[in-house]
Enzyme design. Structure first.
Site, PDB file in Angstrom:
ATOM      1  N   ARG A   1      32.891  58.004  46.786  1.00 39.84           N
ATOM      2  CA  ARG A   1      32.588  56.645  46.342  1.00 39.84           C
ATOM      3  C   ARG A   1      32.943  55.665  47.443  1.00 39.84           C
ATOM      4  O   ARG A   1      33.957  55.840  48.120  1.00 39.84           O
ATOM      5  CB  ARG A   1      33.433  56.323  45.097  1.00 39.84           C
ATOM      6  CG  ARG A   1      32.653  56.431  43.821  1.00 39.84           C
ATOM      7  CD  ARG A   1      33.550  56.339  42.637  1.00 39.84           C
ATOM      8  NE  ARG A   1      34.247  55.063  42.535  1.00 39.84           N
ATOM      9  CZ  ARG A   1      34.885  54.667  41.425  1.00 39.84           C
ATOM     10  NH1 ARG A   1      34.902  55.446  40.370  1.00 39.84           N
ATOM     11  NH2 ARG A   1      35.504  53.514  41.384  1.00 39.84           N
TER      12      ARG A   1
ATOM     13  N   ARG B   1      40.363  44.215  32.215  1.00 38.94           N
ATOM     14  CA  ARG B   1      41.208  44.461  33.371  1.00 38.94           C
ATOM     15  C   ARG B   1      42.033  43.232  33.721  1.00 38.94           C
ATOM     16  O   ARG B   1      42.694  43.219  34.755  1.00 38.94           O
ATOM     17  CB  ARG B   1      40.336  44.796  34.568  1.00 38.94           C
ATOM     18  CG  ARG B   1      40.383  46.279  34.942  1.00 38.94           C
ATOM     19  CD  ARG B   1      39.284  46.501  35.909  1.00 38.94           C
ATOM     20  NE  ARG B   1      39.418  47.529  36.849  1.00 38.94           N
ATOM     21  CZ  ARG B   1      38.647  48.621  36.873  1.00 38.94           C
ATOM     22  NH1 ARG B   1      37.807  48.866  35.914  1.00 38.94           N
ATOM     23  NH2 ARG B   1      38.733  49.463  37.862  1.00 38.94           N
TER      24      ARG B   1
ATOM     25  N   LYS C   1      40.409  58.379  33.084  1.00 36.51           N
ATOM     26  CA  LYS C   1      39.793  57.557  32.019  1.00 36.51           C
ATOM     27  C   LYS C   1      38.400  58.085  31.651  1.00 36.51           C
ATOM     28  O   LYS C   1      38.092  58.268  30.478  1.00 36.51           O
ATOM     29  CB  LYS C   1      39.631  56.097  32.467  1.00 36.51           C
ATOM     30  CG  LYS C   1      40.904  55.354  32.705  1.00 36.51           C
ATOM     31  CD  LYS C   1      40.612  53.891  32.949  1.00 36.51           C
ATOM     32  CE  LYS C   1      39.772  53.610  34.175  1.00 36.51           C
ATOM     33  NZ  LYS C   1      40.407  53.546  35.455  1.00 36.51           N
TER      34      LYS C   1
ATOM     35  N   ARG D   1      38.316  62.665  45.165  1.00 32.93           N
ATOM     36  CA  ARG D   1      37.218  62.491  44.207  1.00 32.93           C
ATOM     37  C   ARG D   1      35.856  62.496  44.900  1.00 32.93           C
ATOM     38  O   ARG D   1      35.683  61.918  45.962  1.00 32.93           O
ATOM     39  CB  ARG D   1      37.440  61.147  43.499  1.00 32.93           C
ATOM     40  CG  ARG D   1      36.398  60.800  42.476  1.00 32.93           C
ATOM     41  CD  ARG D   1      36.934  59.894  41.441  1.00 32.93           C
ATOM     42  NE  ARG D   1      37.223  58.540  41.931  1.00 32.93           N
ATOM     43  CZ  ARG D   1      37.720  57.588  41.144  1.00 32.93           C
ATOM     44  NH1 ARG D   1      38.001  57.847  39.900  1.00 32.93           N
ATOM     45  NH2 ARG D   1      37.954  56.386  41.635  1.00 32.93           N
TER      46      ARG D   1
ATOM     47  N   ARG E   1      43.191  48.121  44.909  1.00 32.83           N
ATOM     48  CA  ARG E   1      42.932  48.311  43.477  1.00 32.83           C
ATOM     49  C   ARG E   1      44.221  48.567  42.714  1.00 32.83           C
ATOM     50  O   ARG E   1      44.398  48.090  41.593  1.00 32.83           O
ATOM     51  CB  ARG E   1      41.931  49.452  43.272  1.00 32.83           C
ATOM     52  CG  ARG E   1      40.508  48.991  43.534  1.00 32.83           C
ATOM     53  CD  ARG E   1      39.650  50.075  44.133  1.00 32.83           C
ATOM     54  NE  ARG E   1      39.250  51.088  43.199  1.00 32.83           N
ATOM     55  CZ  ARG E   1      38.904  52.332  43.559  1.00 32.83           C
ATOM     56  NH1 ARG E   1      38.976  52.696  44.823  1.00 32.83           N
ATOM     57  NH2 ARG E   1      38.509  53.186  42.656  1.00 32.83           N
TER      58      ARG E   1
HETATM   59  P1  AMP Z   1      35.885  51.626  38.089  1.00 30.73           P
HETATM   60  O1  AMP Z   1      34.804  52.639  38.166  1.00 30.73           O
HETATM   61  O2  AMP Z   1      36.317  51.351  36.679  1.00 30.73           O
HETATM   62  O3  AMP Z   1      37.037  51.960  39.003  1.00 30.73           O
HETATM   63  O4  AMP Z   1      35.264  50.247  38.635  1.00 30.73           O
HETATM   64  C1  AMP Z   1      34.771  50.135  39.946  1.00 30.73           C
HETATM   65  C2  AMP Z   1      34.808  48.692  40.424  1.00 30.73           C
HETATM   66  O5  AMP Z   1      33.970  47.875  39.575  1.00 30.73           O
HETATM   67  C3  AMP Z   1      36.180  48.013  40.374  1.00 30.73           C
HETATM   68  O6  AMP Z   1      36.978  48.313  41.501  1.00 30.73           O
HETATM   69  C4  AMP Z   1      35.749  46.538  40.331  1.00 30.73           C
HETATM   70  O7  AMP Z   1      35.301  46.084  41.585  1.00 30.73           O
HETATM   71  C5  AMP Z   1      34.544  46.588  39.401  1.00 30.73           C
HETATM   72  N1  AMP Z   1      34.961  46.443  37.990  1.00 30.73           N
HETATM   73  C6  AMP Z   1      34.841  47.387  37.000  1.00 30.73           C
HETATM   74  N2  AMP Z   1      35.326  46.932  35.835  1.00 30.73           N
HETATM   75  C7  AMP Z   1      35.774  45.671  36.078  1.00 30.73           C
HETATM   76  C8  AMP Z   1      36.402  44.666  35.289  1.00 30.73           C
HETATM   77  N3  AMP Z   1      36.676  44.859  33.978  1.00 30.73           N
HETATM   78  N4  AMP Z   1      36.737  43.496  35.873  1.00 30.73           N
HETATM   79  C9  AMP Z   1      36.465  43.262  37.172  1.00 30.73           C
HETATM   80  N5  AMP Z   1      35.896  44.164  37.984  1.00 30.73           N
HETATM   81  C10 AMP Z   1      35.539  45.356  37.462  1.00 30.73           C
END
Ligand code: AMP
Length: 214
Positions: free
Chosen positions: A156, A89, A14, A123, A167
């Site tokens: 991370r 999400r 993404k 990653r 996740r």
């Molecule tokens: P990402 O980098 O997009 O994988 O986001 C990392 C973490 O941030 C996720 O595993 C969630 O804990 C939180 N997060 C990011 N976007 C959202 C969202 N739209 N709704 C809820 N939690 C989010």
């Protein structure tokens, strides 16, 4: 003005695909995960609120996420449009978003679970500038160091086996149904995220009827 949403499991590319589109079309790339990580790294109050939830691979509460997205979009620095990554999400987030913004396209990156695990565990992230690396496909020139700023590459906090499982569970349960919602109202382009970065980008452009990369 173009407004896109990009949806896909962790490691589906993404961020990479968004950046390519954003660079070429002068879009602002908005990553909710990056915003949260910035707050965690900078020890803000918001960072303290989300840190544990993120590390466990849980989703942050809808109210908090919606507030962050609203504040970010209210900056109106997106004259040519935006591409938003990591949001919505859940069904509620999708409904909130559809009420407030017209979307031109939804890019759905499709990747099998086994490949998600393989990519996510490989990653690495620059602890200084946030640049993303992958020990399978996108290795740094010098091991453990960022090519751009020389910062230390780290894993991370949420890229662990347990967190990935959690996740993925959330993704399949909550995110897939929002594709149906968008599918009814918007233009969803589903793209196989397994091929090379360039090939995925070309398929996205084709699906959105955009010119080929410059
Ligand atoms: P990402 O980098 O997009 O994988 O986001 C990392 C973490 O941030 C996720 O595993 C969630 O804990 C939180 N997060 C990011 N976007 C959202 C969202 N739209 N709704 C809820 N939690 C989010």
């Amino acid at each position: 003005m173009r407004k896109y949403v990009i949806i896909g499991a962790q490691g589906s590319g993404k961020g990479t695909q968004s950046l390519l589109l954003a660079r070429d079309l002068d879009l602002v790339h908005i990553s909710v995960g990056d915003i949260f990580r910035w707050h965690v790294q900078n020890h803000t109050k918001l960072g303290a609120q989300v840190r544990r939830t993120m590390a466990a691979g849980e989703l942050v509460g809808d109210d908090l996420v919606e507030g962050v997205v609203r504040d970010r979009l209210e900056q109106h620095d997106w004259n040519y449009g935006f591409i938003i990554d990591g949001f919505p999400r859940s069904r509620r987030q999708a409904e909130f978003f559809l009420e407030s913004y017209d979307i031109d396209g939804v890019i759905h990156l499709d990747l099998p679970d086994a490949e998600v695990r393989r990519r996510v565990l490989a990653r690495r992230l620059c602890s200084r500038c946030g640049m993303d690396y992958n020990l399978i496909a996108d290795r740094p020139t010098q091991e453990g160091r960022c090519d751009v700023c020389g910062g230390e590459l780290v894993t991370r906090e949420d890229d662990t086996e347990e967190s990935i499982t959690e996740r993925l569970r959330h993704y399949r349960a909550k995110t897939t149904p929002i594709l149906e919602l968008f599918g009814r109202k918007e233009y969803v382009v589903t793209v196989d995220a397994t091929p090379s970065i360039e090939s995925v980008q070309a398929t996205i452009r084709d699906g959105l009827r955009l010119p080929a990369p410059r």
